[in-house]
Write a protein that holds these residues in place. Structure first.
Motif, mmCIF file in Angstrom:
data_model
loop_
_atom_site.group_PDB
_atom_site.id
_atom_site.type_symbol
_atom_site.label_atom_id
_atom_site.label_comp_id
_atom_site.label_asym_id
_atom_site.label_seq_id
_atom_site.Cartn_x
_atom_site.Cartn_y
_atom_site.Cartn_z
ATOM 1 N N HIS A 185 46.152 24.278 43.621
ATOM 2 C CA HIS A 185 46.056 23.752 42.252
ATOM 3 C C HIS A 185 45.208 24.686 41.407
ATOM 4 C CE1 HIS A 185 45.582 20.966 38.920
ATOM 5 N NE2 HIS A 185 44.282 21.166 38.979
ATOM 6 N N LEU A 186 45.740 25.114 40.265
ATOM 7 C CA LEU A 186 45.014 25.973 39.341
ATOM 8 C C LEU A 186 44.385 25.135 38.234
ATOM 9 C CD1 LEU A 186 47.144 27.979 40.723
ATOM 10 C CD2 LEU A 186 46.732 29.417 38.729
ATOM 11 N N GLU A 187 43.145 25.445 37.908
ATOM 12 C CA GLU A 187 42.431 24.718 36.870
ATOM 13 C C GLU A 187 42.930 25.148 35.483
ATOM 14 O OE1 GLU A 187 40.455 22.265 37.504
ATOM 15 O OE2 GLU A 187 40.546 22.609 39.685
ATOM 16 N N THR A 188 42.664 24.292 34.487
ATOM 17 C CA THR A 188 43.037 24.601 33.114
ATOM 18 C C THR A 188 42.451 25.944 32.687
ATOM 19 O OG1 THR A 188 43.108 22.240 32.560
ATOM 20 C CG2 THR A 188 42.928 23.801 30.725
ATOM 21 N N GLY A 189 43.288 26.789 32.111
ATOM 22 C CA GLY A 189 42.851 28.113 31.688
ATOM 23 C C GLY A 189 43.091 29.191 32.724
ATOM 24 N N SER A 190 43.442 28.806 33.943
ATOM 25 C CA SER A 190 43.756 29.767 35.002
ATOM 26 C C SER A 190 45.266 29.818 35.196
ATOM 27 C CB SER A 190 43.053 29.388 36.307
ATOM 28 O OG SER A 190 41.669 29.638 36.214
ATOM 29 N N VAL A 191 45.797 31.026 35.359
ATOM 30 C CA VAL A 191 47.252 31.188 35.389
ATOM 31 C C VAL A 191 47.759 32.068 36.536
ATOM 32 C CG1 VAL A 191 47.541 30.798 32.913
ATOM 33 C CG2 VAL A 191 47.084 33.118 33.748
ATOM 34 N N TRP A 192 46.870 32.862 37.178
ATOM 35 C CA TRP A 192 47.307 33.784 38.220
ATOM 36 C C TRP A 192 47.197 33.159 39.603
ATOM 37 C CZ3 TRP A 192 49.950 38.144 38.065
ATOM 38 C CH2 TRP A 192 49.965 38.890 36.870
ATOM 39 N N ASN A 193 48.194 33.383 40.446
ATOM 40 C CA ASN A 193 48.065 33.030 41.859
ATOM 41 C C ASN A 193 48.327 34.266 42.725
ATOM 42 O OD1 ASN A 193 50.824 33.008 43.335
ATOM 43 N ND2 ASN A 193 51.317 31.904 41.453
ATOM 44 N N THR A 194 47.667 34.283 43.875
ATOM 45 C CA THR A 194 47.870 35.317 44.898
ATOM 46 C C THR A 194 47.716 36.721 44.318
ATOM 47 O OG1 THR A 194 49.587 33.773 45.647
ATOM 48 C CG2 THR A 194 49.250 35.735 46.954
ATOM 49 N N MET A 195 46.604 36.928 43.685
ATOM 50 C CA MET A 195 46.291 38.236 43.113
ATOM 51 C C MET A 195 44.812 38.509 43.373
ATOM 52 S SD MET A 195 47.613 40.833 41.625
ATOM 53 C CE MET A 195 49.154 40.275 40.908
ATOM 54 N N PRO A 196 44.428 39.599 44.063
ATOM 55 C CA PRO A 196 45.276 40.701 44.520
ATOM 56 C C PRO A 196 46.414 40.229 45.439
ATOM 57 C CG PRO A 196 42.948 41.248 44.783
ATOM 58 C CD PRO A 196 43.023 39.794 44.448
ATOM 59 N N ALA A 197 47.519 40.918 45.325
ATOM 60 C CA ALA A 197 48.714 40.540 46.075
ATOM 61 C C ALA A 197 48.622 40.986 47.527
ATOM 62 C CB ALA A 197 49.952 41.154 45.417
ATOM 63 N N HIS A 198 49.496 40.441 48.348
ATOM 64 C CA HIS A 198 49.551 40.846 49.748
ATOM 65 C C HIS A 198 50.970 40.632 50.276
ATOM 66 C CE1 HIS A 198 48.615 36.454 50.093
ATOM 67 N NE2 HIS A 198 49.583 36.529 50.999
ATOM 68 N N THR A 199 51.230 41.212 51.415
ATOM 69 C CA THR A 199 52.432 40.913 52.193
ATOM 70 C C THR A 199 51.963 40.453 53.568
ATOM 71 O OG1 THR A 199 52.615 43.188 53.007
ATOM 72 C CG2 THR A 199 53.814 42.655 50.989
#
Length: 280
Positions: A185-199
């Motif tokens: 769950h991302l809080e209000t004002g937050s928009v990025w997930n899984t960054m830095p990225a990975h494989t």
């Protein structure tokens, strides 16, 4: 049931927007009194959605076990996890009733034969989001409530990724063959997930995005770290991510997503990190 065949790295580089969406995007997951199912040959994961409103629905309603999987019943050689993102629900599996309330999860072990899903209140129907992967051992079925999940805070508002990772079907919670599943769950004002990225070459992953306002969108990034592409996604849509692909997203609003993994291991931290400045 919709069947998707795996796409390799080289063809991926030349795919059009329409081809990317056809191969990796999963839409129309929740249909009234029905069960949707998409079978991907990437680690043979099945993504399902069920929204029983005023009727009970059978999990395998639109699946032909012998034709599709060569077995007598859907979960004969499979395990399944689900998280309910709607109103309170009930799942009856081989005669055992499980209460699966809002934001609760249910794990069903291999060998579970008869599964029926229903809502407690038709005015606020349950929305069961599910993933199933092959399993060679049958582990006990159980409910994992939201309170019983591991809640891990990560990121920060300054990085636009202040979020809580809720681990449900996870090695610290219960035993499974290969399935892992949780909700971030991302809080209000937050928009990025899984960054830095990975494989993680040893596991594939499916992301299901929800709680995204209808007038907002999310850009899901995938592909090799130096060959990234994006898919524009809306609320209640999922995306299939091969093991060689990054899986990261940025929304025009905050949102919540469910991640599900299958593959060689269940080690949550088994990741190959990519520096953000190395992405192309």
């Amino acid at each position: 049931m919709d069947i998707r065949y795996s796409t390799g790295k080289e063809p991926f580089k030349t795919m059009t927007t329409e081809e990317l969406r056809k191969e990796f995007l999963i839409s129309n997951i929740f249909v009234k009194n029905d069960v949707s199912a998409v079978y991907s040959h990437i680690d043979r994961i099945v993504t399902l959605g069920a929204m029983p409103v005023d009727k009970k629905v059978k999990l395998d309603k639109n699946i032909d076990p012998m034709k599709d999987f060569g077995v007598d019943f859907f979960l004969q050689r499979r395990e399944l996890g689900m998280i309910n993102i709607g109103g309170d629900g009930i799942v009856v599996a081989d005669g055992v009733e499980y209460k699966v309330n809002h934001y609760d999860a249910l794990y069903l072990g291999a060998g579970t034969k008869d599964v029926v899903l229903e809502s407690v209140d038709k005015k606020n129907p349950a929305k069961f989001y599910m993933n199933s992967v092959p399993a060679h051992v049958s582990y006990p079925s159980r409910v994992i409530t939201y309170e019983q999940a591991n809640h891990v805070h990560a990121g920060s508002a300054a990085e636009s990724n202040d979020r809580t990772i809720n681990q449900y079907i996870h090695p610290d919670i219960l035993e499974t063959c290969q399935l892992s599943m949780g909700m971030t769950h991302l809080e209000t004002g937050s928009v990025w997930n899984t960054m830095p990225a990975h494989t993680h070459e040893r596991r594939m992953e499916v992301y299901f995005y929800f709680d995204l306002p209808e007038d907002q969108v999310l850009f899901h990034f995938m592909g090799e770290p130096q060959q990234t592409r994006h898919i524009v996604m809306h609320n209640d849509e999922a995306v299939i991510n091969p093991s060689w692909s990054i899986h990261s997203g940025c929304g025009t609003s905050n949102y919540t997503f469910i991640w599900s993994m299958g593959g060689e291991n269940r080690t949550y931290t088994d990741q190959d990190w990519i520096r953000t400045t190395d992405l192309r």
